[in-house]
Design an enzyme around this catalytic site. Structure first.
Site, PDB file in Angstrom:
ATOM      1  CG  ASP A  78       8.883  41.548  15.487  1.00 29.99           C
ATOM      2  OD1 ASP A  78       9.384  42.595  15.062  1.00 29.99           O
ATOM      3  OD2 ASP A  78       9.556  40.606  15.935  1.00 29.99           O
ATOM      4  CE  LYS A  96      17.287  54.597   2.146  1.00 26.48           C
ATOM      5  NZ  LYS A  96      17.265  55.937   2.719  1.00 26.48           N
ATOM      6  CB  THR A 134      19.572  43.923  -4.143  1.00 29.00           C
ATOM      7  OG1 THR A 134      18.795  45.081  -3.821  1.00 29.00           O
ATOM      8  CG2 THR A 134      18.699  42.961  -4.923  1.00 29.00           C
TER       9      THR A 134
END
EC number: 7.6.2.1
Length: 1135
Positions: A454, A626, A675
């Protein structure tokens, strides 16, 4: 056109097989394996794929040619048929009830149309009735134990009786007793845990008021009140909350592994009701979809009938409260829609299986080979007799006589060895807090090829820290944040002075009012101000305030604009830890988020002024877009601004042309930073009104709603002003990088399975060095049908030595149509990252690797969402972390930090496997040598089925005479722990299974036959005059040989080994003196006793020494020569 194009699956060993014939000529055929897929036309029209979706469902199955006939039946077909019949019978007996959509009336469980499962948690494997049969089945499904049972039962038949009953039943009874006690203890622990969970009390709302109910008594339709920090007991729809905002936060770490709080919104109709009791005065129901696995989506409707017109509200995931989540703010009231086995958390948890180690399976195969040898030897004996008299009875007597070929002490020794390894692991000071919960598989730690881990809380601490702000011409790091702070203070000081003079009401710095300054300075200051303000506004973060009275935490206060916002008791909550890190950073530089509700948010300037912004629209982050956006109106000026932030791949085409964004994003990514690109666009009132009308119209559309909404939002996303690029670091767990490197050098392939976003997962893969710096990353494009999956797989095939990053949705499509091909390609990758994985998908990936590779898998995680994966893997490791103990309790091994896995595998896994392999083979050697002596003895005595050694000697041989030295092999080690960690490459040898194979087994068989033959023939040749003493002579030589063989096998001496050898020798010498009646030939009634004066003579001593020397010396010489001319890898390191 489409009919002429062939579509080949990505497969190396394809045969000519027609895919399907649907009443028309075959359209797609598989070429020979020489077909070059790269040169073929790969794409059909999309319509053709969609039209024939049902046909493709059969494609993977069509590739497997069905074999039939007698040959197939004899070579394993009978097993397949039996398995199919059993599965069919079990399926018929345990047919699952079909899950259906449901209508749930508020507060009226009696109105439910169907009977729903009880809301009880059950992790027990057995009940009172099934415990004994269940444990016995688990034991006797192994050939080894079943064999011992049959042999022991045969001793009740007088004509087959060889020795005393206790020599057969005592060891078997001991093994079963130990196993049952261990299983009973585990079962009692599980029962207590279940009882504790099911007995938790909750407040249930009834017509008469609140009543207390146990968690297990909650039904579908009940109205349940859940307090802050209380676990939600069943899947519910969120009706009311004590929070004035009409929303609350929940912690979902035990469900999806994410530690960030999630915002949930009440049903508006029920939240508006004046009082809690009014929930019973309204006639309302919830229409809910059938129970599903997907924890991230829900579709339903809320209907209130007793008003005109009836009120209808659509329900989504935002209105749900799933079981196993915890209320983080306020008190919530919900109506239960799913209970027990139908809850999302239970559907996503697989049943725990009884794990069996690979070493146990290998030993099981070897015992079958030994049994075959035993039967063949017995047949040879009977054949040499000439099949005289009742030969069938004699055959069975020989089988029982040679039963020591498969020693029952094998099971006892191995089980005790496993317990010893578990104790050593828990006592290791270098990995404190490690707990062994499954003591039957410590050797698995030394055989692992795939490690599935994980991300959140396992590789990372899930603590984000703001590291970098880039404005295009200037970059700010951690050491220059004070410059940003001074710019912000200066900007807002000028704003406040202008406002106080009455010149301007704007909250942005006015260039005219600024004192003369260089243009560059002015430009940078303005840009910093815009960037920080954008970061402070564009997010989904909510500040939460705790009022503390006498140190006790009370309910969160209402955060009104005129409240004195204290920095001490403010915490930020959001669905993304990145957002929290960014808002914390804006607070550190002077611009603080102090309040937020569904319609507005407020910022506090360095001077203490409160700036209010009204939220007009918010566009949440999705894995497809996104990016996330927000449209706000500033209260002071009325200006409307559209802010947006997102991944660089999504934002690059949205922002105005620039020449630095791509390069700087690459630089930050290489540093392992996550970022985000931030941009803004000013809107006029007319532009916004036009957008709002189109947006609302798109939201009401019935068909293609998502596409239409996205199209309207995209109309705004043009030529946006690029403000800045931010870099946030997710803090890794201690020593994650060296640990991953250690595992990689050990030949272990690491797959990261996470429910997180693709960008986040990719970033962590880089920063943790899961993907090395010189490796390429292939991001598998989103695919939704078979054609797209085929194209993308072929594109991936052309890549070499690159890591794979794939989302859960794309993975599901690939596995539906190209399971074998996908797994084959993925297994060739140095690393694989699967993002947006559900708990069920994690377990599915584990099972795929087990089926397709036959290699051992290990799963490691720390959240409730990792339990299925941990239980499915051959070896499950849980980490006790921030996400609770659920994974730790379900795992086979529990550790406190990820870095401990290095020592657990390299040292303890290495030692456990090597020791068990040596111990298992030595115990088998101990049985084979005595069986060889019995065969020689019987052949000399005219093939009579008479035992060479009496019952006590046989029991003593397997216990007090040789047990301690043989068992002391669990202390042996070929390399020191430091060396095993320094040279992880040694681990690669273990995965090949060379320490226990048919080759090593045959070597031990040859040694046993040689030594057994020498001992028996030596005794007969050297003692031809004293034949009556042959038992004492051969048995003494046998014991000495076994003790010397232990010494020969040991690689690193431990003082306990020497003690064990001396104790065993002492016990044997004592029994020679005091139990001499057992050393006669045949039964004691024949009057053959051991003459004490004979064994004290020098003749007896030197002849026994000669026999022992002849049986052992050649082996010592061979070992020396092998060490000299072909040393093993570990001995090179030791020297």
């Amino acid at each position: 056109m489409a009919d002429s194009i062939r579509l080949n699956p990505v497969r190396k060993n394809s045969r000519k097989t027609a895919y399907y014939n649907a009443g028309r000529p075959t359209r797609y055929q598989i070429e020979d394996e020489s077909s070059n897929l790269d040169q073929m036309p790969l794409m059909m029209s999309e319509e053709a794929f969609e039209n024939n979706e049902s046909d493709y469902q059969t494609l993977p199955r069509a590739r497997v040619s069905q074999k039939t006939g007698l040959g197939w039946f004899l070579c394993g077909g009978w097993k397949v048929l039996c398995t199919s019949c059993c599965e069919c019978l079990v399926h018929t007996c345990r047919r699952k009830k079909e899950l259906k959509v449901r209508t749930v009336w508020l507060g009226h469980p009696e109105k439910c149309e169907e009977k729903y499962p009880k809301n009880a948690i059950k992790n027990q494997k057995y009940n009172i009735v099934t415990f004994v049969p269940g444990v016995l089945y688990q034991q006797f499904k192994f050939f080894l134990n079943l064999y011992f049972l049959v042999v022991a039962c045969s001793q009740f038949v007088p004509s087959l009786k060889i020795g005393y009953l206790y020599t057969y039943w005592a060891p078997l009874g001991f093994v079963l007793a130990v196993t049952m006690v261990r299983e009973a203890v585990d079962e009692v622990r599980r029962c207590r845990r279940d009882k504790e969970m099911n007995s938790q009390l909750y407040s249930k709302l009834t017509v008469r008021g609140k009543v207390q109910v146990k968690s297990s008594d909650i039904q579908v339709g009940d109205l349940i009140i859940v307090e802050k920090n209380q676990r939600i007991p069943a899947d519910m729809i969120f009706l009311r909350t004590s929070e004035k905002t009409g929303s609350c936060f929940i912690r979902t770490d035990q469900l999806d592994g994410e530690t960030d709080w999630k915002l949930r919104i009440t049903v508006a109709c029920t939240q508006r009701l004046p009082a809690l009791g009014d929930l019973f005065s309204v006639s309302a129901y919830v229409y809910a979809q059938k129970p599903q696995l997907d924890i991230h989506s829900f579709e339903g409707n809320f209907t209130r009938e007793d008003c005109d017109p009836p009120i209808h509200e659509s329900l989504s995931i935002e209105n749900t409260l799933w079981a196993s989540t915890v209320v983080a703010s306020g008190t919530v009231i919900g109506v239960v829609i799913y209970t027990g086995k139908e809850m999302r958390s239970v559907l996503n948890t697989s049943q725990s299986k009884n794990k069996v180690g690979l070493l146990d399976l290998e030993l099981n195969r070897l015992t079958k080979a030994l049994f075959l040898a035993q039967v063949v030897l017995s047949v040879v004996m009977v054949a040499l007799q000439g099949f005289l008299g009742p030969w069938f009875r004699n055959l069975f007597r020989f089988v029982v006589l040679f039963s020591y070929i498969i020693p029952i002490s094998l099971r006892v020794n191995l089980d005790m060895g496993k317990s010893a390894y578990g104790w050593m692991i828990m006592k290791d000071e270098n990995i404190p807090g490690t707990v062994v919960r499954t003591s039957t598989i410590p050797e698995e730690l030394g055989r692992l090829v795939y490690l599935l881990t994980d991300k959140t809380g396992t590789l990372t601490q899930n603590e984000m820290v703001f590291k970098r702000l880039h404005l295009g011409t200037v970059s700010y790091g951690m050491d220059t944040m004070d410059e940003i702070q001074s710019h912000i203070i200066q900007s807002y000081a000028q704003v406040s002075s202008v406002q106080s003079n009455g010149n301007s009401a704007s909250s942005t710095p006015s260039c005219k009012s600024q004192p003369p300054a260089p243009k560059v300075r002015k430009s940078v200051s303005s840009r910093i101000h815009k960037a920080v303000k954008a970061i402070a506004l564009c997010h989904n973060v909510t500040p939460v305030y705790e009022s503390r009275v006498n140190g006790a935490s009370a309910e969160p206060e209402s955060t009104e604009a005129d409240q004195d916002f204290s920095d001490d008791n403010r915490t930020y909550q959001a669905s993304s830890p990145d957002d929290v890190a960014l808002v914390r950073w804006t607070e550190s530089v002077g611009l603080t988020l102090v309040n937020r509700d569904l319609t507005s948010l407020q910022l506090k300037t360095p001077a203490g002024h409160i700036l209010t912004y009204y939220i007009l629209q918010i566009f949440p982050f999705t894995s497809e877009s996104k990016r996330m956006g927000i449209i706000v109106r500033e209260e002071a000026t009325g200006d409307i601004t559209f802010y947006m932030k997102g991944a660089d791949v999504a934002m690059a085409s949205i922002v105005q042309y620039n020449d630095w964004l791509e390069e700087e994003c690459g630089n930050m990514a290489r540093e392992g930073l996550r970022t985000l690109v931030v941009a803004k666009k000013a809107l006029t009132e007319e532009q916004y009104q036009d957008f709002e009308s189109r947006y609302n119209q798109a939201k009401l559309s019935v068909h293609d709603r998502a596409l239409k909404v996205a199209a309207v939002v995209e109309s705004l996303e043009r030529e946006m002003e690029l403000l800045c690029l931010t870099g946030v670091e997710d803090q890794l767990q201690a020593d994650v990088r060296p640990t991953l490197e250690l595992l990689r050098n050990a030949g272990i392939k690491i797959w990261m399975l996470t429910g997180d976003k693709l960008e986040t997962a990719t970033c962590i893969a880089k920063s943790s060095h899961l993907v090395s710096r010189n490796q390429d990353i292939h991001v598998f494009k989103p695919v939704s049908n078979r054609g797209e999956a085929h194209l993308e797989l072929n594109a991936f095939r052309r890549k070499h030595d690159c890591a794979l990053v794939i989302s859960g949705d794309s993975l599901e499509v690939c596995l539906r149509y190209y399971e074998h091909e996908f797994v084959e390609l993925a297994c060739q990758c140095p690393a694989v990252v699967c993002c947006r994985c559900s708990p069920t998908q994690k377990a599915q990936i584990v099972r795929l690797l087990q089926q397709h590779t036959d290699n051992r898998t290990c799963a490691i995680g720390d959240g409730g969402n990792d339990v299925s994966m941990i239980q499915a893997a051959d070896c499950g490791i849980g980490i006790e972390g921030k996400e609770g103990k659920q994974a730790s309790l379900a795992a086979d091994f529990s550790i406190t930090q990820f870095k401990h896995i290095g020592r657990l595998l390299m040292v303890h896994g290495h030692n456990s496997y090597k020791r068990s392999a040596a111990l298992g083979q030595f115990v088998m050697h101990r049985g084979m040598i005595i069986s060889t002596m019995q065969a020689v003895f019987s052949s000399i005595f005219y093939f009579a089925s008479v035992p060479l050694y009496q019952g006590f000697l046989m029991v003593g041989y397997a216990t007090i005479y040789t047990m301690f030295p043989v068992f002391s092999l669990v202390l042996d080690q070929d390399v020191k722990p430091e060396m095993a960690l320094l040279y992880p490459e040694l681990y690669k040898d273990l995965t090949k299974g060379r320490s226990l194979s048919f080759k090593t087994f045959l070597i031990w068989v040859l040694i046993s036959v040689y030594q057994g033959g020498i001992l028996m023939y030596g005794a007969l040749v050297l003692f031809d005059q004293e034949f009556v003493h042959v038992v004492a002579i051969s048995f003494t030589a046998l014991i000495l040989t076994e003790l010397l063989m232990v010494a020969l096998t040991v690689r690193t001496w431990h003082w306990l080994m020497v003690v064990a050898e001396l104790i065993s020798l002492g016990c044997y010498l004592a029994s020679l003196a005091f139990l001499n009646e057992y050393f006669g030939i045949g039964r004691v009634t024949l009057g053959a006793f051991l003459d004490l004066s004979f064994i004290t003579t020098w003749v007896f001593l030197w002849k026994v020494c000669v026999i022992t020397l002849v049986s052992c010396l050649p082996l010592y010489i061979i070992k020396y020569l092998k060490r000299k001319f072909s040393p093993p890898s570990y001995s090179k390191l030791s020297s």
